[in-house]
Design a protein around this motif. Structure first.
Motif, PDB file in Angstrom:
ATOM      1  N   ASP A 312      -4.241  -5.944  -5.696  1.00  0.00           N
ATOM      2  CA  ASP A 312      -3.301  -5.002  -5.088  1.00  0.00           C
ATOM      3  C   ASP A 312      -3.749  -3.942  -4.394  1.00  0.00           C
ATOM      4  OD1 ASP A 312      -0.820  -3.411  -5.088  1.00  0.00           O
ATOM      5  OD2 ASP A 312      -0.106  -4.301  -7.014  1.00  0.00           O
ATOM      6  N   ALA A 313      -2.929  -3.672  -3.137  1.00  0.00           N
ATOM      7  CA  ALA A 313      -3.400  -2.395  -2.598  1.00  0.00           C
ATOM      8  C   ALA A 313      -3.259  -1.234  -3.039  1.00  0.00           C
ATOM      9  CB  ALA A 313      -2.498  -2.538  -1.226  1.00  0.00           C
ATOM     10  N   ASP A 314      -2.218  -0.985  -4.137  1.00  0.00           N
ATOM     11  CA  ASP A 314      -2.138   0.269  -5.006  1.00  0.00           C
ATOM     12  C   ASP A 314      -2.938   0.299  -6.039  1.00  0.00           C
ATOM     13  OD1 ASP A 314       0.029  -0.130  -3.041  1.00  0.00           O
ATOM     14  OD2 ASP A 314       1.521   0.486  -4.430  1.00  0.00           O
ATOM     15  N   SER A 315      -3.396   1.599  -6.199  1.00  0.00           N
ATOM     16  CA  SER A 315      -4.005   2.043  -7.465  1.00  0.00           C
ATOM     17  C   SER A 315      -3.477   3.074  -8.240  1.00  0.00           C
ATOM     18  CB  SER A 315      -5.382   2.263  -7.407  1.00  0.00           C
ATOM     19  OG  SER A 315      -6.185   1.301  -6.764  1.00  0.00           O
ATOM     20  N   GLU A 316      -2.990   3.018  -9.324  1.00  0.00           N
ATOM     21  CA  GLU A 316      -2.284   4.331 -10.068  1.00  0.00           C
ATOM     22  C   GLU A 316      -1.005   4.628  -9.156  1.00  0.00           C
ATOM     23  OE1 GLU A 316      -5.284   7.300 -10.796  1.00  0.00           O
ATOM     24  OE2 GLU A 316      -6.734   5.655 -11.965  1.00  0.00           O
ATOM     25  N   GLY A 317      -0.498   3.877  -8.483  1.00  0.00           N
ATOM     26  CA  GLY A 317       0.675   3.976  -7.713  1.00  0.00           C
ATOM     27  C   GLY A 317       0.594   4.617  -6.496  1.00  0.00           C
ATOM     28  N   VAL A 318      -0.702   4.560  -5.723  1.00  0.00           N
ATOM     29  CA  VAL A 318      -1.064   5.170  -4.474  1.00  0.00           C
ATOM     30  C   VAL A 318      -1.931   4.028  -3.915  1.00  0.00           C
ATOM     31  CG1 VAL A 318      -2.358   6.802  -3.431  1.00  0.00           C
ATOM     32  CG2 VAL A 318      -1.211   7.442  -5.560  1.00  0.00           C
ATOM     33  N   GLU A 319      -1.360   3.902  -2.515  1.00  0.00           N
ATOM     34  CA  GLU A 319      -1.972   2.905  -1.628  1.00  0.00           C
ATOM     35  C   GLU A 319      -3.555   2.975  -1.394  1.00  0.00           C
ATOM     36  OE1 GLU A 319      -1.604   0.177   2.556  1.00  0.00           O
ATOM     37  OE2 GLU A 319      -0.248   2.028   2.105  1.00  0.00           O
ATOM     38  N   GLY A 320      -4.525   2.366  -1.402  1.00  0.00           N
ATOM     39  CA  GLY A 320      -5.787   2.625  -1.216  1.00  0.00           C
ATOM     40  C   GLY A 320      -6.650   3.859  -2.207  1.00  0.00           C
ATOM     41  N   LYS A 321      -5.970   4.190  -3.171  1.00  0.00           N
ATOM     42  CA  LYS A 321      -6.880   5.353  -3.788  1.00  0.00           C
ATOM     43  C   LYS A 321      -8.211   4.619  -4.446  1.00  0.00           C
ATOM     44  CE  LYS A 321      -6.046   8.388  -7.821  1.00  0.00           C
ATOM     45  NZ  LYS A 321      -5.276   8.730  -8.983  1.00  0.00           N
ATOM     46  N   TYR A 322      -8.173   3.618  -4.961  1.00  0.00           N
ATOM     47  CA  TYR A 322      -9.538   2.944  -5.297  1.00  0.00           C
ATOM     48  C   TYR A 322     -10.600   3.032  -4.541  1.00  0.00           C
ATOM     49  CZ  TYR A 322     -12.646  -0.250  -7.754  1.00  0.00           C
ATOM     50  OH  TYR A 322     -13.873  -0.711  -8.544  1.00  0.00           O
ATOM     51  N   TYR A 323     -10.059   2.847  -3.140  1.00  0.00           N
ATOM     52  CA  TYR A 323     -11.248   2.771  -2.117  1.00  0.00           C
ATOM     53  C   TYR A 323     -11.495   3.747  -1.262  1.00  0.00           C
ATOM     54  CZ  TYR A 323     -10.176  -2.191  -3.220  1.00  0.00           C
ATOM     55  OH  TYR A 323      -9.876  -3.334  -3.743  1.00  0.00           O
ATOM     56  N   LEU A 324     -10.949   5.089  -1.671  1.00  0.00           N
ATOM     57  CA  LEU A 324     -11.194   6.414  -0.880  1.00  0.00           C
ATOM     58  C   LEU A 324     -12.114   7.393  -1.476  1.00  0.00           C
ATOM     59  CD1 LEU A 324      -7.586   6.914   0.211  1.00  0.00           C
ATOM     60  CD2 LEU A 324      -9.259   5.833   1.305  1.00  0.00           C
ATOM     61  N   PHE A 325     -12.974   7.974  -0.948  1.00  0.00           N
ATOM     62  CA  PHE A 325     -13.859   8.696  -1.444  1.00  0.00           C
ATOM     63  C   PHE A 325     -14.225  10.098  -0.959  1.00  0.00           C
ATOM     64  CE2 PHE A 325     -15.319   4.629  -1.941  1.00  0.00           C
ATOM     65  CZ  PHE A 325     -16.008   4.524  -3.259  1.00  0.00           C
ATOM     66  N   GLU A 326     -14.423  11.158  -1.581  1.00  0.00           N
ATOM     67  CA  GLU A 326     -14.945  12.454  -1.135  1.00  0.00           C
ATOM     68  C   GLU A 326     -16.530  12.651  -1.220  1.00  0.00           C
ATOM     69  OE1 GLU A 326     -12.540  14.440  -4.126  1.00  0.00           O
ATOM     70  OE2 GLU A 326     -10.908  14.917  -2.491  1.00  0.00           O
ATOM     71  N   PRO A 327     -17.117  13.422  -0.239  1.00  0.00           N
ATOM     72  CA  PRO A 327     -18.309  13.692  -0.274  1.00  0.00           C
ATOM     73  C   PRO A 327     -18.820  14.294  -1.745  1.00  0.00           C
ATOM     74  CG  PRO A 327     -17.330  14.696   1.377  1.00  0.00           C
ATOM     75  CD  PRO A 327     -16.269  14.282   0.929  1.00  0.00           C
TER      76      PRO A 327
END
Length: 398
Positions: A312-327
């Motif tokens: 699925d593209a969605d993680s915890e109801g948010v598209e792409g959340k699993y694949y996004l990062f912060e420094p």
């Protein structure tokens, strides 16, 4: 009204079993009822990990007013494209004939005799941004069905006659030359790929061009392939942490993907990168193919040995959340020095490149491929990192 999906086994159909829409699965009872009541058929095709299928379901199929219109004036049928690829193939070609493109959810209007007379993909519940709303479309078709059916169905006859008149030419040299010229016209020489956004990997096109190169020796065909393969790898459509490719890019340069991952896309891309390695001997293609295969074996293979068809593209109801990062997340896991180096290399910044966060990518790295083949997944998913598969849904092919 009673929903007839509750006894189905398809994960996608079961997601709609509680809709107020009086859904039927694809069955003779639905068409018999349409003929008896002289109603058009509303056919919706999708699958369980499709983001825009979820959006249309929440906006329209869970909406009481939209359901009332469908239940009163139409016979509604839901199809899982993974369960019935035969039906999907037929009506996807119909959608492409009507609109020039396709996608899911696929929305088709049929006569009770299964003749399509209107097609599209996603429709919002109400009209917005110049796009007709589903409720408005349903009422317009209903009115035409009652008052001017002959004109409405003329499009169905046109589509059917054009499809029947098509003749498949023998795949000879002339046909290959025609196809090559077509791809040459569509090729994006700056960003790789063909046409404008959204850009799909279309590995079967790349495999054709490599076959054409082998037969003709035309280096321009190979150049188009290599430019596309490298650009896709450097962009965010490739998962630089876990391996594997997303469904498509929402921009021209393969940075921001639709984060859903499909088994068949990755399987064909493994073939394409292996073929490029065979033709060129460049180790980068081997490394990408291996990392993609590792991803499939790790995350898309069940313990029983079956393959999952999608994530699925969605993680915890948010598209792409699993694949996004912060420094700070990377530094916390990797340490200060290695974390900052990692962030700089993969363009992970405080500003971000996708809704305030960062999709790891190599688009600013020119020709440097310093970490090709490195398993960053083990590094960032180890103790203290993320949970593998957190919030994602995989659908299994039995």
């Amino acid at each position: 009204m009673h929903n007839f999906l509750k006894n189905e086994t398809s994960p996608y159909l079961l997601q709609h079993a509680d809709n107020p829409v009086n859904w039927y699965p694809w069955c003779k009872e639905a068409f018999e009822r349409a003929r008896k009541e002289d109603k058009p058929i509303f056919l919706s095709i999708g699958y369980s990990t499709c983001h825009w299928c979820h959006v249309m379901a929440h906006e329209s199929f869970e909406d009481e007013e939209t359901a009332r219109i469908l239940n009163q004036y139409f016979i509604s049928i839901k199809v899982d494209k993974e369960e019935r690829p035969d039906i999907d193939s037929i009506y996807m070609s119909v959608c492409q004939a009507f609109t020039g493109s396709g996608g899911w959810p696929t929305t088709i209007f049929l006569t009770p005799d299964q003749k399509p007379f209107f097609a599209g993909t996603y429709f919002p519940r109400k009209a917005k941004y110049g796009q007709i709303g589903l409720q408005e479309l349903l009422l317009a078709i209903c009115e035409k069905w009652e008052t001017d059916r002959k004109t409405l169905l003329a499009s169905a006859e046109d589509v059917i006659s054009s499809r029947e008149s098509e003749e498949i030419e023998e795949a000879d040299v002339r046909l290959m030359e025609t196809a090559f010229r077509h791809y040459k016209q569509l090729f994006d020489s700056k960003n790789g790929g063909f046409g404008a956004a959204p850009k799909f990997p279309t590995p079967h096109n790349l495999l054709f061009l490599m076959r054409y190169y082998e037969r003709s020796g035309n280096k321009e065909a190979l150049h188009m392939v290599e430019k596309t393969l490298i650009q896709m790898y450097r962009g965010g459509i490739y998962d630089h942490i876990g391996g594997g490719f997303s469904r498509y890019s929402t921009d021209d340069y393969f940075l921001a993907p639709h984060f859903e991952k499909m088994l068949y896309d990755n399987a064909l891309l493994i073939m394409a990168y292996c073929k490029a390695y065979q033709l060129t001997g460049k180790s980068i293609y081997y490394g990408i193919a291996k990392a993609t295969a590792d991803y499939v074996l790790r995350e898309m293979t069940s313990k029983e040995g079956g393959f999952y068809c999608a994530q699925d593209a969605d993680s915890e109801g948010v598209e792409g959340k699993y694949y996004l990062f912060e420094p700070k997340e990377i530094i916390q896991i990797c340490g200060e020095a290695e974390g900052r180096r990692f962030n700089q290399y993969f363009d992970i910044t405080d500003r971000g490149n996708f809704e305030g966060k960062s999709i790891p990518n190599l688009l600013k790295q020119n020709n440097k491929e310093e970490w090709i083949g490195t398993n960053h997944f083990d590094l960032l998913m180890r103790e203290g990192g993320r949970t593998v598969g957190s919030g994602r849904v995989a659908t299994i092919i039995e």
